[in-house]
Design an enzyme around this catalytic site. Structure first.
Site, mmCIF file in Angstrom:
data_model
loop_
_atom_site.group_PDB
_atom_site.id
_atom_site.type_symbol
_atom_site.label_atom_id
_atom_site.label_comp_id
_atom_site.label_asym_id
_atom_site.label_seq_id
_atom_site.Cartn_x
_atom_site.Cartn_y
_atom_site.Cartn_z
ATOM 1 N N GLU A 1 1.016 -1.139 0.202
ATOM 2 C CA GLU A 1 -0.055 0.093 0.016
ATOM 3 C C GLU A 1 0.746 1.080 -0.158
ATOM 4 O O GLU A 1 2.080 1.232 0.227
ATOM 5 C CB GLU A 1 -0.854 -0.035 1.391
ATOM 6 N N GLY B 1 4.589 -1.220 2.988
ATOM 7 C CA GLY B 1 5.421 -2.396 2.083
ATOM 8 C C GLY B 1 5.871 -3.330 2.833
ATOM 9 O O GLY B 1 5.234 -4.483 3.146
ATOM 10 N N SER B 2 6.981 -3.053 3.548
ATOM 11 C CA SER B 2 7.987 -4.035 4.282
ATOM 12 C C SER B 2 6.843 -4.457 5.359
ATOM 13 O O SER B 2 6.617 -5.569 5.898
ATOM 14 C CB SER B 2 9.181 -3.576 4.913
ATOM 15 N N ARG C 1 37.971 -6.877 -27.270
ATOM 16 C CA ARG C 1 38.573 -5.771 -27.186
ATOM 17 C C ARG C 1 39.699 -6.042 -26.894
ATOM 18 O O ARG C 1 40.386 -6.675 -26.106
ATOM 19 C CB ARG C 1 37.709 -5.003 -25.962
ATOM 20 N N GLU D 1 9.469 -7.578 -3.233
ATOM 21 C CA GLU D 1 9.092 -8.967 -2.759
ATOM 22 C C GLU D 1 9.955 -9.072 -1.655
ATOM 23 O O GLU D 1 10.505 -10.521 -1.409
ATOM 24 C CB GLU D 1 8.963 -10.298 -3.902
ATOM 25 N N THR E 1 12.818 -6.574 0.899
ATOM 26 C CA THR E 1 13.903 -5.734 0.708
ATOM 27 C C THR E 1 14.972 -6.947 1.509
ATOM 28 O O THR E 1 14.822 -7.483 2.241
ATOM 29 C CB THR E 1 13.892 -4.545 1.334
ATOM 30 N N SER E 2 16.285 -6.580 1.017
ATOM 31 C CA SER E 2 17.474 -7.107 1.393
ATOM 32 C C SER E 2 17.637 -7.213 2.849
ATOM 33 O O SER E 2 17.698 -8.246 3.422
ATOM 34 C CB SER E 2 18.660 -6.604 0.586
#
Ligand SMILES: Cc1cc2nc3c(=O)[nH]c(=O)nc-3n(C[C@H](O)[C@H](O)[C@H](O)COP(=O)(O)OP(=O)(O)OC[C@H]3O[C@@H](n4cnc5c(N)ncnc54)[C@H](O)[C@@H]3O)c2cc1C
Length: 389
Positions: free
Chosen positions: A140, A144-145, A276, A370, A372-373
């Site tokens: 929302e 979030g978390s 290269r 989905e 956070t770390s």
């Protein structure tokens, strides 16, 4: 570029000695399709010159979403590790399509695990065959978390629920036919299936994003949106548990997706380093460049083993929440480093080449989305502390 490689094949052989040929055939045919139809389209999906809907629907017709779902609902009934590998392949072909499809599939997993038999019959076939596009609406604007702290409500009255509130950063929003929506009832967070179009269901403007631009992200707005009471998934008050369970599985797949992005960036860095030249030799001959390539390769192999390990625990019915999060934290951070090193190896051309920027921009989302770390590191230690008691 070969998307389904000998390494993937060998891993299938190790994980599934009795059925590896069957699984490899499915993955190899999807890989070939992606090489031909999706990979060349990827730059155009990023710039908006091509739209996702048609190619995504064509890929779903190839069976991308059927892989992990039971045959009784039209699926292929194959192990989760085969599905996660397919998402890795798609992450290499086009990360934004992989994001759109993994979220679509997470909804199918939610219906399969927590829905009633009639809800499964009603929705699963349509979702996994690609006839209905699905979207997962948990986050929302103000949570979030801390998703359990949601403000969206679902009030039950006369055989219906009335939903009010809004969901933020929702992938596939505005395009999807069905939304798995989390909203608070008098018993706490609960889970609902909301079909679109419907009165009281609206969408915000498409959000401008750093990466994953082929996929659409919008706010989903509910104003007195009424749905039948039968659209409740599972039991009232259990929505937060369902969301967590769905996300544990999705994190394995997000790890796979990021391994796919890293594989793409690495392939481009390796090819460039070979061709290269500087100081009279190929830059691949310099030890410092070799070290970057070696570290990237180690990261890809480790990320792949982590997501396959979590997949196997899931297949065996074990508790895989910590391993899924370990895979996600590692693979998402690893893929960012891989994309960054690919830019470095390309020197000035790295800074000025759109394709390389796109890999980094796409990878950048998933240390956030989905889980956070930071939050997942807490989850891992919480689980490991509990296990070690
Ligand atoms: C492109 C995109 C697509 C998305 N798709 C979907 C979707 O389809 N469906 C859906 O429901 N959501 C979706 N999301 C939302 C996504 O999952 C959230 O953005 C994510 O969970 C983080 O929530 P937040 O943005 O509110 O950040 P916050 O939770 O506000 O976090 C902000 C910062 O604070 C840190 N933080 C928060 N709590 C803690 C803590 N306890 N300890 C340490 N640090 C902490 C976080 O790690 C982060 O760095 C999407 C987001 C994006 C950007």
């Amino acid at each position: 570029m070969t998307i389904y490689t000998a390494e993937h094949k060998l891993l299938m052989q190790m994980l599934h000695p009795a059925k590896h040929q069957e699984y490899s055939d499915v993955l190899s045919s999807l890989g070939l399709y992606m090489e031909k139809e999706i990979l060349p389209l990827s730059p155009k999906l990023d710039t908006g010159e091509a739209a996702m809907a048609g190619p995504r629907s064509a890929l779903l017709k190839q069976g991308m979403s059927l892989i992990p779902f039971p045959a009784e609902y039209g699926g292929l009934g194959l192990p989760f590790s085969v599905y996660a590998t397919a998402v890795e392949l798609l992450g290499t072909a086009d990360a934004s399509m992989a994001l759109s499809i993994e979220i679509h599939n997470a909804v199918a997993e939610g219906v399969l695990r927590f829905g009633t038999e009639s809800q499964r019959q009603l929705h699963l076939r349509g979702i996994i065959s690609g006839r209905k596009l699905a979207s997962f609406a948990l986050t929302e604007p103000a949570s979030g978390s801390d998703a359990g702290n949601m403000a969206t409500t679902a009030e039950k009255r006369a055989g219906e629920y009335t939903i009010n509130g809004s969901k933020m950063f929702i992938t596939n929003a505005g395009e999807a036919d069905v939304y798995l929506v989390f909203a608070k009832t008098s018993r706490g967070p609960s889970c609902f299936m909301v079909e679109s179009p419907r009165a009281g269901l609206k969408f915000g403007a498409e959000l401008k994003k750093l990466g994953m631009r082929g996929s659409k992200t919008r706010e989903v707005i509910f104003s007195d949106c009424r749905i039948p009471e039968d659209n409740l998934i599972g039991e009232e008050g259990k929505g937060a548990d369902y969301a967590k369970e769905i996300l544990h599985g999705a994190r394995i797949v997000v790890a796979a997706l990021n391994v796919g992005i890293a594989q793409l960036a690495y392939g481009e860095a390796l090819a460039y380093a070979r061709k290269r030249r500087a100081f009279g030799k190929a830059i691949a001959d310099f030890q410092l460049v070799r070290a970057k390539l070696a570290d990237t390769k180690i990261g890809i192999s480790a990320g792949r083993l982590l997501y396959l390990y979590a997949s196997r625990i899931k297949e065996m019915g074990g508790d895989y929440a910590s391993e899924a999060s370990q895979a996600k934290v590692y693979a998402t951070e690893m893929s960012l480093r891989a994309c960054d090193e690919a830019i470095q190896i390309h020197g000035g051309y790295g800074y000025t080449t759109d394709d390389l920027h796109r890999h980094w921009r796409d990878a950048r989302l998933l240390t956030i989305g989905e889980g956070t770390s930071e939050v997942l590191r807490m989850l891992i230690t919480r689980r490991e502390l509990a296990r070690s008691q």
